[in-house]
Design an enzyme around this catalytic site. Structure first.
Site, short mmCIF file in Angstrom:
data_model
loop_
_atom_site.label_atom_id
_atom_site.label_comp_id
_atom_site.label_asym_id
_atom_site.label_seq_id
_atom_site.Cartn_x
_atom_site.Cartn_y
_atom_site.Cartn_z
N HIS A 37 0.87 -1.41 0.13
CA HIS A 37 0.10 -0.32 -0.41
C HIS A 37 1.12 1.06 0.49
O HIS A 37 0.99 2.31 0.70
CB HIS A 37 -0.67 0.27 0.96
CG HIS A 37 -2.40 -1.32 1.25
ND1 HIS A 37 -2.92 -0.97 0.62
CD2 HIS A 37 -2.33 -2.14 1.29
CE1 HIS A 37 -4.27 -1.85 0.10
NE2 HIS A 37 -3.27 -2.94 0.73
N ASP A 88 -0.63 -4.71 6.03
CA ASP A 88 -2.06 -5.17 5.72
C ASP A 88 -1.69 -5.38 3.60
O ASP A 88 -1.09 -5.64 3.26
CB ASP A 88 -3.33 -4.90 5.28
CG ASP A 88 -3.23 -3.41 5.21
OD1 ASP A 88 -2.27 -2.76 5.08
OD2 ASP A 88 -4.62 -3.25 4.30
N GLU A 89 -2.26 -6.62 2.96
CA GLU A 89 -2.31 -7.16 1.68
C GLU A 89 -0.91 -6.61 1.18
O GLU A 89 -1.35 -6.27 0.04
CB GLU A 89 -3.41 -6.00 1.35
CG GLU A 89 -5.42 -6.22 1.82
CD GLU A 89 -5.75 -5.69 1.42
OE1 GLU A 89 -7.31 -6.05 0.93
OE2 GLU A 89 -6.14 -4.43 0.64
N VAL A 90 0.17 -7.75 1.69
CA VAL A 90 1.38 -7.37 0.49
C VAL A 90 1.53 -9.12 0.20
O VAL A 90 1.04 -9.87 0.54
CB VAL A 90 2.54 -8.02 1.74
CG1 VAL A 90 3.90 -8.24 1.52
CG2 VAL A 90 2.82 -6.75 2.77
N GLU A 138 -2.65 -8.94 9.04
CA GLU A 138 -1.70 -9.90 8.46
C GLU A 138 -0.39 -9.99 8.87
O GLU A 138 0.69 -10.71 9.13
CB GLU A 138 -1.21 -9.07 7.06
CG GLU A 138 -2.35 -9.80 6.19
CD GLU A 138 -2.79 -8.67 6.06
OE1 GLU A 138 -3.94 -7.76 7.42
OE2 GLU A 138 -4.10 -8.17 4.93
#
Lengths: 682, 682
Positions: A258, A321-323, A373
């Protein structure tokens, strides 16, 4: 006579009983109402007696006084807006006395004593607290106690003892996907204070925008924000505004994923090749920081040091988050680095990154928070985990010794009803299996306002009033769960929140006026009142950052107050034989309005690009109104409707329960209640 | 095909024709509409080509550019609010080109060239002007040209040539009787710019409050303002905010009367003995400055010098109204002084005072303005007279060689309809007898918002939208006088003004919500929609500065848009045999709503101190609704109503035309139209 209110007795409180029971939200732990009222008129004044003032009393605080003094100032300004009364510049009476002894005034801190007591009699009111924040919460309660009675504004005589169930009660605001000007942030802080939330989690960077001014690395905001960012002075201003309202500010700089907006100005931080552009679409992007290069940590050390100095709270959010790992997997340098350290997967690499960041944060006196995460095998033990993917991760983190806060179930952008969020308790579900010691690690929760689908104009209406229900879940005793009582109080509190400064109600009509072009918007308002907007992932699509948020779905509210009122009436009608004449008349009037509305709609929607999509919805509403009238006739006369009509209506009602133009025709609900009753009676 | 619009042809424009004729207000001098539309979408950009930039073009102006560049910035922000479109931070196209050659950029000045031309074609728009202010007016016109069409927001192809009829087009705001925070001032400046007003007359001191910070004489604001005043920094901020919008700021410090608030801190300035207290009541107070003592002029010299430095405009208002002379007559010192100078009366003494002040003003490069009482025999010739007591004084001043501006007929606090103000022309009445040269001395006019009966919450709704009609009177050719056309356009412009930032519409519902206590306000809204607030001197009483302005009369608007709509329908019904079915249905629906409303009102008003006074009004509305239904039946069937019923209704309608609870039941007007027709047909 003293009536002790059992908390669960609130379930039985009908809207009509409003005058007796103040619409408090969150409900306090203990409340005893007595006879008698305290008048609130222009003589009203506040006197603060705080221990840290060396025992010196003083009347209504002068400007630049301490935090509690400033709290009294905004309390009086708010009270003036709420009542329309001009209070004397020098108070004539010390109507409300605050005894804050011993009074901590170091700013809001996690786990401090936020309890307070509030006693109101016909002659005065007394607040007791041992911290400024306790006293600030008591002031918020006092504002909600005010009622308009036969002699003017008044507060019922009451004894309240109150303290929060959870220490961490937050609102996260994403200012990256759509920038929120500082006045939007401030008015939402005012509204948070009104419902005793105490953490403002400021999501300051993401792929779509870097919103904080860095003096060390100015290309962050220069290249990553389209010119829409907060200066350091503004961020300091927000912090002190929040602190004065008992609210901690936690900045979030999401990393290592992000981070697209960082990379526009500093492509050398990236694991993959540039150049980069600010994200305009939504979803998960591949670009990510390079965890294998020391220069990246040098940069982050300096940057975090700069930001840490702006935000006094000891907690600092690093996202995490969201790697998705795609770029790391493709990068020979990152792969070589992973092999050297024996990292088997993306999570192991990210855990290493987190450990490095944690060391930097410690250096600046900060504890790390991250999205769930980050929960990997070697996560440092003082990390706080914010669960968003489900309640499981919260319980898992607590079982493994980490502290955690819940956001799964509190995502405001999903557009779910207040009742849904109200039903989510951080200590139920998997958390119910925890030992008491483990359960203590669950600090609370945060409502999350992701901003793919909201901008400065609409964000208030997506945060409020629903967040007040979440605030109650996090503050009030766990037994306070009655949904009907919650909605009765939510409606009153929602109106009060406008006087706190948010525009979730007043923004409605101007948006409808805009949609109506230069025509009168009234038929559109009738349609919008009968509709409910969908949220992300529940019927609403997000396009990109410059897609206008000026459609019908943006103007429509997420829950229709008027339809909820009709549902209550429809339930009464379904349950009574014969139904009450007043109830029947109310439903008939509303159904007639709907039935007649579509005749007025085509002239309004003609040649109007934004209203084309709602023309079918308008037809549906009128058909629904006509069907509702027919059902009422059948219920009243006792004559059933023909089978083919009933079969057709069954299909129609099923169809209308699905979204159209990204909104739901909420109006179907009261009609369905009546239709189901008619089917039963057949 | 080009359709040249004759200005007077606008009279014939019905509301239905909205798509063809943009609702401009003020109407331009010349407008030719062609076929074709220019799209306004996210690619929209502005390019400024100004001569004073040495011929260098640049795209959408960066921050801190010159005045025209900053004007483009707020124009784009306003455009974004009005349309909901996110414009690209760096414009993709130069949709709108501004050619300002030669471009004066010295700030707005009296009598400068404010003309502009605006050409819109399907491929772009061009503004021509020779001053930044001309270009700023063109931007305001462009915003009003935007319509919501079949393909989105668009502007019709048009050629406009425009210039103002009067050079002085102002709004006076009294911030003394009720203080108006700086954001209230700013949003009203935005709205002023939207209708091309160019003078903000800031009434900064009066008996009830001294609102400007003086560093030389700090006791003025310390003792005279209850802490409610503007800092010098804020006043500078207002001036530059106004100048960026093409608006001059004229400060007024009213003297020698209306100075009670000065005397609290500086009683030595008074002609009579102190001590003094800030005025809490309204009307004319006796205390007055002492014209006989040199120390007073020394004080005023220093004070005016200090204020003159804050306000760059060469005009400075010294008030001068309502000096009753009582204290001067009682003061031996003043009487001795008058005798010494041979002054026969109060006016002669005041003229001496004015001459002294004028010398001081000249020293600081300022011209004097004052209210029409200053018009005495020896008034210095460069004085500007502001006529408030009648149009006679304006003509008299012009005949005597003085320049003047008109405010008689433009007093917004009187609560008169827009049509009334619209009908007042500075050059009619006694001014029509002036020679052309004398008439030239009439510079224009100012709407006056005295604040006895308004506060920060309600002031917008008392200024807007009516002031837009005054703005048209002062800008547009004198032939533009059609009231129906004015109201059609006013309604559209009123909605647009909300996007300029004023809250005259959005403040309505929260005020009704407050009145409803914790109940739903809907029946109250129906009653308020049917009612119109009275103004000072026309049915409304002013009490004192701390009297709450939270009553029904404060929430009600001064003109009901919905009733005006019903009047139009009622006129059509009265004129047609048989009446249109749609019209009859509309009236029936509304009358039924009124007829049913009072049944819902008592539960709302029960035990509510603020709604007691409107209970009879609610009954009247329902009776009126029932009468309206009966009249419609008679008109439809052709059967007359009984004589005794007609006689009773005649009395009832006469009664309902008188104010009750300081409001008028506007709903009586459409019913009276129908009733009169029924009486005629009998």
């Amino acid at each position: 006579m003293i009536r002790t209110l059992l908390l669960t007795a609130l379930a039985a409180v009908a809207p009509a009983a409003h005058a007796a029971i103040p619409a408090l939200m969150p409900m306090p732990v203990k409340m005893e109402i007595s006879d008698g009222k305290l008048a609130v008129d222009e003589t009203f004044g506040v006197n603060v007696k705080a221990a840290n003032r060396l025992g010196v009393d003083h009347p209504t605080a002068p400007p630049e006084a301490d935090r509690l003094g400033r709290a009294v100032e905004w309390f009086l300004a708010r009270l003036a807006r709420q009542t329309g009364i001009f209070f004397a510049p020098v108070a004539k009476a010390a109507t409300l006395q605050i005894g804050c002894v011993p009074c901590s005034d170091t700013g809001p801190t996690l786990g401090e004593d936020e309890s307070y007591s509030l006693d109101v009699s016909p002659t005065g009111a007394w607040i007791g607290a041992s911290t400024a924040d306790g006293a600030i919460h008591a002031l918020a309660t006092f504002l909600q106690l005010i009622q308009l009675g036969p002699d003017g504004f008044q507060v019922p005589a009451v004894h309240i003892e109150d303290r929060p169930r959870f220490a961490w009660r937050g609102l996260m605001m994403d200012v990256s996907r759509h920038f929120m000007p500082i006045e939007v942030v401030k008015r939402n802080l005012d509204a948070m204070a009104a419902v005793k939330l105490n953490v403002f989690h400021w999501h300051l960077s993401d792929d779509q925008g870097f919103r904080a001014e860095s003096k060390l690395f100015p290309r962050l905001q220069q290249f990553g924000s389209d010119g829409l960012f907060y200066t350091q002075q503004q961020m300091r201003e927000v912090v002190s505004y929040a602190v004065d309202r008992g609210i901690r500010v936690i900045p979030e700089f999401d990393m290592p994923g992000h981070t697209l907006s960082w990379l526009v100005g500093y492509p050398e931080l990236a694991a993959g090749p540039g150049p980069f552009e600010i994200g305009r679409r939504f979803g998960v992007f591949d670009p990510v920081l390079d965890p294998s290069r020391e220069e990246v940590y040098t940069f982050l050390d300096a940057f975090i040091g700069e930001m840490a100095a702006l935000f006094p709270d000891p907690y600092f959010h690093i996202g995490g988050d969201e790697v998705n790992g795609k770029v790391w997997n493709l990068s020979p340098a990152v792969q070589a680095f992973a092999k050297r350290h024996g990292f088997k997967d993306t999570l192991a690499i990210q855990t290493y990154f987190n450990q490095r960041i944690q060391k930097i944060l410690h250096k600046y006196g900060k504890n790390m928070i991250g999205w769930d995460e980050i929960l990997g095998p070697d996560l440092p033990p003082d990390t706080v985990v914010q669960s968003w993917r489900g309640q499981d991760s919260l319980a898992a983190a607590a079982a493994q010794g980490y502290r955690g806060i819940l956001s799964a179930g509190y995502y405001l952008d999903h557009g779910r009803p207040a009742a849904y969020h109200y039903g989510i308790d951080p200590l139920t579900g998997p958390a119910a299996q925890l030992t008491p010691e483990q359960a203590k690690r669950i600090l609370g929760g945060e409502a999350c306002m992701w901003s793919e689908l909201v901008d400065a104009e609409t964000v208030d209406s997506r945060i409020w009033p629903r967040t007040a229900a979440i605030a109650e879940r996090l503050w009030s005793p766990k037994e306070i769960t009655d949904v009907d009582s919650m909605y009765v109080r939510l409606e009153v509190v929602s109106r009060l929140l406008e006087f706190a400064g948010v525009t979730h109600r007043s923004s409605y009509q101007p948006m409808l006026d805009r949609l109506a072009g230069d025509r009168r918007a009234e038929p559109l308002r009738i349609l919008a009142d009968a509709s409910e907007a969908r949220g992300l992932g529940t019927g609403r699509r997000a396009h990109q950052t410059d897609t206008p948020l000026n459609r019908f779905v943006d103007a429509a509210r997420l829950e229709s107050e008027s339809v909820r009122g009709l549902e209550l009436i429809a339930r009464r009608v379904a349950a009574s034989r014969p139904p009450g004449a007043g109830d029947m008349a109310s439903l008939r009037a509303q159904f007639s309005l709907w039935a007649a509305n579509d005749a007025r709609f085509p002239p309004l929607a003609e040649d109007n690009a934004l209203l084309v999509e709602v023309k079918p919805l308008s037809k549906d509403l009128s058909a629904l109104g006509a069907a509702g009238l027919r059902i009422l006739d059948c219920l009243e006369t006792g004559k059933p409707a023909p089978d083919d009509w009933m079969a057709n209506e069954t299909r129609e009602i099923a169809r209308l329960q699905r979204p159209s133009a990204e909104v739901l025709l909420a109006a179907v609900r009261p009609v369905k209640i009546l239709f189901d009753e008619l089917s039963r009676r057949k």
